[in-house]
Design a protein around this motif. Structure first.
Motif, PDB file in Angstrom:
ATOM      1  N   TRP A   1      22.317  34.666  34.013  1.00  0.00           N
ATOM      2  CA  TRP A   1      23.093  35.606  34.817  1.00  0.00           C
ATOM      3  C   TRP A   1      24.198  34.911  35.603  1.00  0.00           C
ATOM      4  N   SER A   2      23.977  33.680  36.001  1.00  0.00           N
ATOM      5  CA  SER A   2      25.056  32.953  36.679  1.00  0.00           C
ATOM      6  C   SER A   2      26.215  32.700  35.723  1.00  0.00           C
ATOM      7  N   ALA A   3      25.902  32.394  34.461  1.00  0.00           N
ATOM      8  CA  ALA A   3      26.965  32.208  33.468  1.00  0.00           C
ATOM      9  C   ALA A   3      27.711  33.514  33.217  1.00  0.00           C
ATOM     10  N   VAL A   4      26.993  34.627  33.172  1.00  0.00           N
ATOM     11  CA  VAL A   4      27.627  35.936  32.960  1.00  0.00           C
ATOM     12  C   VAL A   4      28.535  36.282  34.141  1.00  0.00           C
ATOM     13  N   VAL A   5      28.032  36.090  35.347  1.00  0.00           N
ATOM     14  CA  VAL A   5      28.810  36.436  36.545  1.00  0.00           C
ATOM     15  C   VAL A   5      30.067  35.572  36.645  1.00  0.00           C
ATOM     16  N   VAL A   6      29.946  34.289  36.368  1.00  0.00           N
ATOM     17  CA  VAL A   6      31.119  33.410  36.442  1.00  0.00           C
ATOM     18  C   VAL A   6      32.125  33.756  35.344  1.00  0.00           C
ATOM     19  N   ALA A   7      31.656  34.035  34.133  1.00  0.00           N
ATOM     20  CA  ALA A   7      32.563  34.380  33.038  1.00  0.00           C
ATOM     21  C   ALA A   7      33.334  35.663  33.340  1.00  0.00           C
ATOM     22  N   VAL A   8      32.640  36.685  33.790  1.00  0.00           N
ATOM     23  CA  VAL A   8      33.298  37.956  34.101  1.00  0.00           C
ATOM     24  C   VAL A   8      34.189  37.805  35.332  1.00  0.00           C
ATOM     25  N   GLY A   9      33.731  37.075  36.330  1.00  0.00           N
ATOM     26  CA  GLY A   9      34.539  36.869  37.529  1.00  0.00           C
ATOM     27  C   GLY A   9      35.842  36.134  37.242  1.00  0.00           C
ATOM     28  N   LEU A  10      35.762  35.087  36.439  1.00  0.00           N
ATOM     29  CA  LEU A  10      36.984  34.362  36.074  1.00  0.00           C
ATOM     30  C   LEU A  10      37.946  35.239  35.291  1.00  0.00           C
ATOM     31  N   GLU A  11      37.425  36.052  34.419  1.00  0.00           N
ATOM     32  CA  GLU A  11      38.308  36.908  33.635  1.00  0.00           C
ATOM     33  C   GLU A  11      38.906  38.040  34.462  1.00  0.00           C
ATOM     34  N   LEU A  12      38.165  38.554  35.438  1.00  0.00           N
ATOM     35  CA  LEU A  12      38.756  39.550  36.334  1.00  0.00           C
ATOM     36  C   LEU A  12      39.862  38.926  37.178  1.00  0.00           C
ATOM     37  N   PHE A  13      39.648  37.675  37.598  1.00  0.00           N
ATOM     38  CA  PHE A  13      40.692  36.962  38.335  1.00  0.00           C
ATOM     39  C   PHE A  13      41.923  36.756  37.447  1.00  0.00           C
ATOM     40  N   ASN A  14      41.710  36.342  36.197  1.00  0.00           N
ATOM     41  CA  ASN A  14      42.827  36.154  35.272  1.00  0.00           C
ATOM     42  C   ASN A  14      43.485  37.479  34.915  1.00  0.00           C
ATOM     43  N   ALA A  15      42.715  38.554  34.819  1.00  0.00           N
ATOM     44  CA  ALA A  15      43.283  39.865  34.506  1.00  0.00           C
ATOM     45  C   ALA A  15      44.194  40.336  35.636  1.00  0.00           C
TER      46      ALA A  15
ATOM     47  N   HIS B   1      45.977  38.495  37.524  1.00  0.00           N
ATOM     48  CA  HIS B   1      47.253  37.793  37.399  1.00  0.00           C
ATOM     49  C   HIS B   1      48.029  38.232  36.169  1.00  0.00           C
ATOM     50  N   ASP B   2      47.350  38.600  35.099  1.00  0.00           N
ATOM     51  CA  ASP B   2      48.050  39.150  33.941  1.00  0.00           C
ATOM     52  C   ASP B   2      48.777  40.438  34.303  1.00  0.00           C
ATOM     53  N   ILE B   3      48.088  41.292  35.028  1.00  0.00           N
ATOM     54  CA  ILE B   3      48.688  42.572  35.401  1.00  0.00           C
ATOM     55  C   ILE B   3      49.863  42.364  36.348  1.00  0.00           C
ATOM     56  N   LEU B   4      49.713  41.455  37.308  1.00  0.00           N
ATOM     57  CA  LEU B   4      50.806  41.220  38.251  1.00  0.00           C
ATOM     58  C   LEU B   4      51.987  40.502  37.605  1.00  0.00           C
ATOM     59  N   ASP B   5      51.728  39.530  36.720  1.00  0.00           N
ATOM     60  CA  ASP B   5      52.811  38.743  36.125  1.00  0.00           C
ATOM     61  C   ASP B   5      53.432  39.420  34.907  1.00  0.00           C
ATOM     62  N   ARG B   6      52.611  40.001  34.036  1.00  0.00           N
ATOM     63  CA  ARG B   6      53.102  40.551  32.777  1.00  0.00           C
ATOM     64  C   ARG B   6      53.232  42.062  32.784  1.00  0.00           C
ATOM     65  N   GLY B   7      52.482  42.713  33.634  1.00  0.00           N
ATOM     66  CA  GLY B   7      52.525  44.166  33.676  1.00  0.00           C
ATOM     67  C   GLY B   7      51.453  44.826  32.822  1.00  0.00           C
ATOM     68  N   TYR B   8      50.669  44.038  32.106  1.00  0.00           N
ATOM     69  CA  TYR B   8      49.573  44.576  31.301  1.00  0.00           C
ATOM     70  C   TYR B   8      48.455  43.554  31.232  1.00  0.00           C
ATOM     71  N   TRP B   9      47.282  44.038  30.830  1.00  0.00           N
ATOM     72  CA  TRP B   9      46.097  43.192  30.752  1.00  0.00           C
ATOM     73  C   TRP B   9      45.828  42.874  29.291  1.00  0.00           C
ATOM     74  N   ARG B  10      45.700  41.599  28.977  1.00  0.00           N
ATOM     75  CA  ARG B  10      45.394  41.168  27.609  1.00  0.00           C
ATOM     76  C   ARG B  10      43.872  41.211  27.425  1.00  0.00           C
ATOM     77  N   ILE B  11      43.361  42.380  27.062  1.00  0.00           N
ATOM     78  CA  ILE B  11      41.922  42.609  26.987  1.00  0.00           C
ATOM     79  C   ILE B  11      41.284  41.768  25.880  1.00  0.00           C
ATOM     80  N   GLY B  12      41.926  41.661  24.736  1.00  0.00           N
ATOM     81  CA  GLY B  12      41.380  40.876  23.632  1.00  0.00           C
ATOM     82  C   GLY B  12      41.185  39.417  23.999  1.00  0.00           C
TER      83      GLY B  12
END
Length: 105
Positions: free
Chosen positions: A51-65, A67-78
């Motif tokens: 669960w710690s690996a799951v939480v860190v993986a999802v947390g990092l991707e939400l953080f990156n998402a 920045h994707d939305i703020l910098d690019r205007g869309y979220w690269r879901i794939g």
């Protein structure tokens, strides 16, 4: 400004280790899983470790998402799903193998 500092650290780690971003994600997931499994008494069967690996993986991707939305205007879901899979694949395989006793000795 925060984004540039984090990007610089990420680039420095990639240069020092000579790894690709995907390989760094895989090793991050394994290191985190092994560290929490080592600290917990059930070791590789530890629910806390997976669960710690799951939480860190999802947390990092939400953080990156964010920045994707703020910098690019869309979220690269794939690409986000690919990074989550990279972080979780090997810890999940090890956890399942330990949980269902593949290594009977």
């Amino acid at each position: 400004m925060r984004r540039s500092m984090l990007s610089e650290w990420h680039q420095k780690i990639l240069q020092i280790t000579h790894l690709s971003t995907d390989a760094l994600s895989i090793y991050l997931g394994l290191i985190l899983f092994f560290f929490v499994a080592f600290c917990h008494h059930r070791q590789l069967k530890s629910h806390y470790a997976i669960w710690s690996a799951v939480v860190v993986a999802v947390g990092l991707e939400l953080f990156n998402a964010r920045h994707d939305i703020l910098d690019r205007g869309y979220w690269r879901i794939g690409q986000s799903l690919q990074h989550i899979l990279n972080v979780l694949l090997l810890p999940l395989i090890l956890w399942l193998m330990a949980r269902y006793r593949v290594w009977k000795g």
